[in-house]
Design an enzyme around this catalytic site. Sequence first.
Site, PDB file in Angstrom:
ATOM      1  N   LYS A 114       0.609  -1.540  -0.301  1.00 35.02           N
ATOM      2  CA  LYS A 114      -0.232  -0.267   0.210  1.00 35.02           C
ATOM      3  C   LYS A 114       1.214   1.408  -0.532  1.00 35.02           C
ATOM      4  O   LYS A 114       0.484   2.274  -0.399  1.00 35.02           O
ATOM      5  CB  LYS A 114      -0.610  -0.320   1.083  1.00 35.02           C
ATOM      6  N   LYS A 196      -5.411 -10.517  -6.403  1.00 37.38           N
ATOM      7  CA  LYS A 196      -6.611 -11.018  -5.809  1.00 37.38           C
ATOM      8  C   LYS A 196      -8.019 -10.152  -5.478  1.00 37.38           C
ATOM      9  O   LYS A 196      -7.677  -8.809  -6.535  1.00 37.38           O
ATOM     10  CB  LYS A 196      -6.264  -9.950  -4.232  1.00 37.38           C
ATOM     11  N   LYS A 199     -11.825  -4.731  -3.364  1.00 45.63           N
ATOM     12  CA  LYS A 199     -12.959  -3.931  -3.626  1.00 45.63           C
ATOM     13  C   LYS A 199     -12.676  -2.742  -3.836  1.00 45.63           C
ATOM     14  O   LYS A 199     -13.185  -1.280  -4.071  1.00 45.63           O
ATOM     15  CB  LYS A 199     -14.187  -3.690  -1.961  1.00 45.63           C
TER      16      LYS A 199
HETATM   17  P1  AMP Z   1     -10.681  -6.414   2.999  1.00 52.27           P
HETATM   18  O1  AMP Z   1     -11.985  -6.636   1.512  1.00 52.27           O
HETATM   19  O2  AMP Z   1      -9.135  -6.300   2.666  1.00 52.27           O
HETATM   20  O3  AMP Z   1     -10.970  -4.918   3.961  1.00 52.27           O
HETATM   21  O4  AMP Z   1     -11.112  -8.174   3.476  1.00 52.27           O
HETATM   22  C1  AMP Z   1     -11.794  -7.982   4.200  1.00 52.27           C
HETATM   23  C2  AMP Z   1     -12.006  -9.586   4.414  1.00 52.27           C
HETATM   24  O5  AMP Z   1     -12.167 -11.132   3.825  1.00 52.27           O
HETATM   25  C3  AMP Z   1     -10.620 -10.226   5.403  1.00 52.27           C
HETATM   26  O6  AMP Z   1     -10.861 -11.407   6.107  1.00 52.27           O
HETATM   27  C4  AMP Z   1      -9.792 -10.100   3.990  1.00 52.27           C
HETATM   28  O7  AMP Z   1      -8.623 -12.073   4.605  1.00 52.27           O
HETATM   29  C5  AMP Z   1     -10.861 -11.394   3.069  1.00 52.27           C
HETATM   30  N1  AMP Z   1     -10.509 -11.280   1.632  1.00 52.27           N
HETATM   31  C6  AMP Z   1     -11.125  -9.457   1.276  1.00 52.27           C
HETATM   32  N2  AMP Z   1     -10.581  -9.907  -0.364  1.00 52.27           N
HETATM   33  C7  AMP Z   1     -10.690 -11.102  -0.257  1.00 52.27           C
HETATM   34  C8  AMP Z   1     -10.712 -12.196  -0.995  1.00 52.27           C
HETATM   35  N3  AMP Z   1     -10.524 -12.140  -3.371  1.00 52.27           N
HETATM   36  N4  AMP Z   1     -10.338 -13.802  -0.844  1.00 52.27           N
HETATM   37  C9  AMP Z   1     -10.674 -13.929  -0.726  1.00 52.27           C
HETATM   38  N5  AMP Z   1     -10.925 -13.425   1.020  1.00 52.27           N
HETATM   39  C10 AMP Z   1     -10.880 -11.846   1.349  1.00 52.27           C
END
Ligand code: AMP
Length: 331
Positions: A114, A196, A199
């Site tokens: 980041k 990956k 969002k």
């Molecule tokens: P974040 O969107 O980065 O805040 O992630 C929130 C939760 O969703 C965390 O536990 C991440 O590890 C999980 N997560 C986010 N994107 C993915 C993805 N593409 N595949 C699996 N888990 C995800």
Amino acid sequence: MDEKKVVFSALKPTGDLQIGNYIGALKNMIKMTEDYDCLYAVADLHSLTVDCDPKLLRKRSYDFMALFLAIGLDPEKCTLFLQSHVPAHAELAWILNCFTQFGEAKRMTQFKDKSAKAPQNANVGLFAYPTLMAADILLYKADYVPVGKDQMQHLELARTIAERFNNKYSPTFTLPEGITGKRGSKIFSLADPTAKMGKTDENLNGTVFILDDPDTVMRKFKRAVTDSDATVRFDPQNKPGISNLLTIYSVFAGVSVEEAEREFAAADYATLKTRVGETVVEYFRPIREEYARLIADKGYLESVMKTGAEKASYRAEKMLAKVYRKVGLVR
Ligand code: AMP
Ligand code: TRP
């Protein structure tokens, strides 16, 4: 009286929730409420580590709470709250900063990624992100933390910090264990199956949001990047796009990846994409409807937030008082 193991997890409201969040984290979070004492937070303080619009942050905090409820997290069965409503998180994070080596925080992949992506905003909060996350978890003596694979390194650091503190004073924190799903602990972007799904991706055609309308979901799946071969086979190394689609299908159709592979053995790519899209649309249809109902009821959402924050604060304050006493702060 409560002998159940404790579960903590959080998601930061920096973008809308997408199916990767659901598969990687939310699905396990829902399941765990059956057997454990679960606390789930909207990590609004973590959102401030990246540039975010105040209006959007406020809106998304409500959105996330409404979606937590819509996907089936029951406030009678678990504690749902906003991280910033429980000041102990920020307070413990400060203490934990003082038990974390500069080098340890600097090694975190997420920080490196980041800060490289947005060097103009490589702020100290981003650097200290994992210690706030450790505070979230350690405050409640969480045994298990359901997260996607990308968060495992932060979890390891939380354990290291907890152990260091326990060794220096006396057993205080529980060492948390990260829980990732058997499959789908990493869902890939439909536009780039080696990256990956996120969002806040630049290419939002690769991200399927839980609240996307059916046409948008179908369009994104139909355009999913695959390969020039023509056989449907689960082979993440050589066929990342197809394997990702099979994983997504298996989760939402409730079948194993092998079953999905068999089901589509004779299908062409277009058929597979359409079927996966339709399955996702149907899976989230009732959730979208429930979300629409809940988001219109701000009063109810605020009452859930308030009750959750009170329950969480009561527990967090006890832990914080203990930590303050151990390190020598006058109470
Ligand atoms: P974040 O969107 O980065 O805040 O992630 C929130 C939760 O969703 C965390 O536990 C991440 O590890 C999980 N997560 C986010 N994107 C993915 C993805 N593409 N595949 C699996 N888990 C995800
Ligand atoms: N860092 C997590 C993410 O990006 C969100 C989060 C904040 C979290 N605090 C947490 C996850 C505590 C698990 C436990 O997804």
